[in-house]
Design an enzyme around this catalytic site. Sequence first.
Site, PDB file in Angstrom:
ATOM      1  N   ASP A  47     -76.078 -60.568  86.380  1.00  0.00           N
ATOM      2  CA  ASP A  47     -75.041 -61.843  87.344  1.00  0.00           C
ATOM      3  C   ASP A  47     -76.212 -61.137  88.843  1.00  0.00           C
ATOM      4  O   ASP A  47     -75.358 -60.386  89.852  1.00  0.00           O
ATOM      5  CB  ASP A  47     -73.062 -61.474  87.682  1.00  0.00           C
ATOM      6  CG  ASP A  47     -72.740 -61.467  86.732  1.00  0.00           C
ATOM      7  OD1 ASP A  47     -72.799 -62.931  86.058  1.00  0.00           O
ATOM      8  OD2 ASP A  47     -71.611 -61.335  86.244  1.00  0.00           O
TER       9      ASP A  47
ATOM     10  N   ASP B 171     -66.458 -82.632  81.668  1.00  0.00           N
ATOM     11  CA  ASP B 171     -66.817 -83.391  81.746  1.00  0.00           C
ATOM     12  C   ASP B 171     -66.416 -84.589  81.314  1.00  0.00           C
ATOM     13  O   ASP B 171     -65.763 -83.826  80.331  1.00  0.00           O
ATOM     14  CB  ASP B 171     -67.838 -83.367  82.958  1.00  0.00           C
ATOM     15  CG  ASP B 171     -68.468 -85.151  84.125  1.00  0.00           C
ATOM     16  OD1 ASP B 171     -67.751 -85.866  83.898  1.00  0.00           O
ATOM     17  OD2 ASP B 171     -69.373 -84.429  84.803  1.00  0.00           O
ATOM     18  N   ILE B 172     -66.851 -85.563  81.638  1.00  0.00           N
ATOM     19  CA  ILE B 172     -66.633 -86.937  80.041  1.00  0.00           C
ATOM     20  C   ILE B 172     -66.830 -86.605  78.705  1.00  0.00           C
ATOM     21  O   ILE B 172     -67.808 -85.506  79.598  1.00  0.00           O
ATOM     22  CB  ILE B 172     -66.405 -88.311  80.972  1.00  0.00           C
ATOM     23  CG1 ILE B 172     -67.703 -88.450  80.678  1.00  0.00           C
ATOM     24  CG2 ILE B 172     -65.472 -88.790  82.147  1.00  0.00           C
ATOM     25  CD1 ILE B 172     -68.179 -89.946  81.747  1.00  0.00           C
TER      26      ILE B 172
ATOM     27  N   ARG C  52     -71.358 -55.211  85.603  1.00  0.00           N
ATOM     28  CA  ARG C  52     -71.405 -54.069  86.298  1.00  0.00           C
ATOM     29  C   ARG C  52     -71.338 -52.022  85.845  1.00  0.00           C
ATOM     30  O   ARG C  52     -72.129 -51.843  86.310  1.00  0.00           O
ATOM     31  CB  ARG C  52     -70.164 -54.444  87.313  1.00  0.00           C
ATOM     32  CG  ARG C  52     -71.141 -54.941  88.255  1.00  0.00           C
ATOM     33  CD  ARG C  52     -69.663 -55.258  89.399  1.00  0.00           C
ATOM     34  NE  ARG C  52     -68.784 -56.293  88.281  1.00  0.00           N
ATOM     35  CZ  ARG C  52     -67.715 -56.539  89.178  1.00  0.00           C
ATOM     36  NH1 ARG C  52     -66.754 -56.642  90.091  1.00  0.00           N
ATOM     37  NH2 ARG C  52     -66.642 -57.159  88.120  1.00  0.00           N
TER      38      ARG C  52
ATOM     39  N   THR D  67     -59.174 -66.183  83.540  1.00  0.00           N
ATOM     40  CA  THR D  67     -58.497 -65.221  83.859  1.00  0.00           C
ATOM     41  C   THR D  67     -58.080 -64.693  84.942  1.00  0.00           C
ATOM     42  O   THR D  67     -56.777 -64.598  85.438  1.00  0.00           O
ATOM     43  CB  THR D  67     -59.182 -63.742  83.511  1.00  0.00           C
ATOM     44  OG1 THR D  67     -60.499 -63.752  83.801  1.00  0.00           O
ATOM     45  CG2 THR D  67     -58.779 -63.553  81.597  1.00  0.00           C
TER      46      THR D  67
ATOM     47  N   ASP E 184     -73.880 -69.711  80.209  1.00  0.00           N
ATOM     48  CA  ASP E 184     -72.413 -69.099  80.149  1.00  0.00           C
ATOM     49  C   ASP E 184     -72.600 -69.794  81.564  1.00  0.00           C
ATOM     50  O   ASP E 184     -72.399 -69.723  82.601  1.00  0.00           O
ATOM     51  CB  ASP E 184     -71.599 -67.748  81.120  1.00  0.00           C
ATOM     52  CG  ASP E 184     -70.821 -67.434  81.337  1.00  0.00           C
ATOM     53  OD1 ASP E 184     -69.952 -69.316  81.171  1.00  0.00           O
ATOM     54  OD2 ASP E 184     -70.628 -66.639  82.044  1.00  0.00           O
TER      55      ASP E 184
ATOM     56  N   LYS F 232     -69.719 -73.069  81.410  1.00  0.00           N
ATOM     57  CA  LYS F 232     -68.606 -73.760  80.977  1.00  0.00           C
ATOM     58  C   LYS F 232     -68.623 -74.985  81.566  1.00  0.00           C
ATOM     59  O   LYS F 232     -67.517 -75.554  82.738  1.00  0.00           O
ATOM     60  CB  LYS F 232     -67.445 -72.491  82.557  1.00  0.00           C
ATOM     61  CG  LYS F 232     -67.475 -70.961  81.660  1.00  0.00           C
ATOM     62  CD  LYS F 232     -67.162 -70.328  83.040  1.00  0.00           C
ATOM     63  CE  LYS F 232     -66.530 -69.676  82.896  1.00  0.00           C
ATOM     64  NZ  LYS F 232     -67.649 -68.628  83.397  1.00  0.00           N
ATOM     65  N   LEU F 233     -69.547 -76.197  80.988  1.00  0.00           N
ATOM     66  CA  LEU F 233     -69.344 -77.480  80.637  1.00  0.00           C
ATOM     67  C   LEU F 233     -67.944 -77.776  80.973  1.00  0.00           C
ATOM     68  O   LEU F 233     -67.125 -77.662  80.244  1.00  0.00           O
ATOM     69  CB  LEU F 233     -69.974 -78.452  79.680  1.00  0.00           C
ATOM     70  CG  LEU F 233     -71.780 -78.064  80.224  1.00  0.00           C
ATOM     71  CD1 LEU F 233     -72.569 -76.174  79.976  1.00  0.00           C
ATOM     72  CD2 LEU F 233     -72.443 -79.115  79.510  1.00  0.00           C
TER      73      LEU F 233
ATOM     74  N   LYS G 127     -76.006 -62.545  79.090  1.00  0.00           N
ATOM     75  CA  LYS G 127     -75.611 -63.588  79.357  1.00  0.00           C
ATOM     76  C   LYS G 127     -75.899 -63.813  81.231  1.00  0.00           C
ATOM     77  O   LYS G 127     -76.500 -63.798  81.897  1.00  0.00           O
ATOM     78  CB  LYS G 127     -74.464 -63.210  79.609  1.00  0.00           C
ATOM     79  CG  LYS G 127     -73.394 -64.370  80.305  1.00  0.00           C
ATOM     80  CD  LYS G 127     -71.907 -64.443  80.672  1.00  0.00           C
ATOM     81  CE  LYS G 127     -71.311 -63.903  81.710  1.00  0.00           C
ATOM     82  NZ  LYS G 127     -71.144 -64.773  82.484  1.00  0.00           N
TER      83      LYS G 127
END
Length: 232
Positions: A10, A64-65, A211, A119, A59, A61-62, A32
């Site tokens: 990240d 949509d239609i 982290r 979450t 990562d 996270k799609l 990731k």
Amino acid sequence: MGKDVIVACDFAGKKEVFDFLDKFTDVKPFVKIGMELFYAEGPEIVREIKARGHKIFLDLKLHDIPNTVKKAMSVLSRLDVDMTNLHAGGTVAMMEAAIEGLTKEDGTRPILIAVTQLTSTSQERMEADLLIEKPLDEVVMHYASNAKAAGLDGVVCSPLEAGKVHERCGSGFVTVTPGVRFADGDIGDQVRVTTPAKAKEIGSDYIVVGRPITAAADPVAAYKRCVSEFCD
Ligand code: C5P
């Protein structure tokens, strides 16, 4: 399914992520790449990290239609990552379309996993904002079942839910679990956490650790500690 530790990179940009990865000389962790880094640097960052010999969980996270997700997955498929994901909330039809888009001509594809309920979503918010009036853990298990029915390989979940997901969807259904902390480490903003050793005991297939590794004084030692607690 081989157990592995996935390092959540990240970072805000290329310089930060390469400064971090340069510390790893004798091992090449599974990494990731999330929205922050991908949107900052574009698909080239995936190619560059892959060229250095790392396995990659993209990562993004799609959600949509079905037709749009299918086309987007088909573009991502060319990046040749090892794992990617979508939101199960997009429905079984969307997940099936995603698999179609992701599958290459030779029939192979990356591991595809689903996010169930984030979450960060509480029981209260799910009821009030989403009008889903069922217990949260029941919703999570239902979404996991939908992912399995659509042909996906697994879900992202709390390590504390991994055992239940395996009971419901089978031991071969992959559980990828963030929220991991060392017994003697800082929890930070995570709420329901577990140690790498405990995640192994409960049955997680992959742990995602950010982290505790990226912010450690010695990231390589922290990574190796995760591997020895979780994989050995
Ligand atoms: O730094 P930390 O170990 O908390 O990082 C965990 C990683 O897993 C982050 O990239 C975070 O976005 C991701 N994640 C999570 N909880 C989820 C889904 C993803 O912490 N439910």
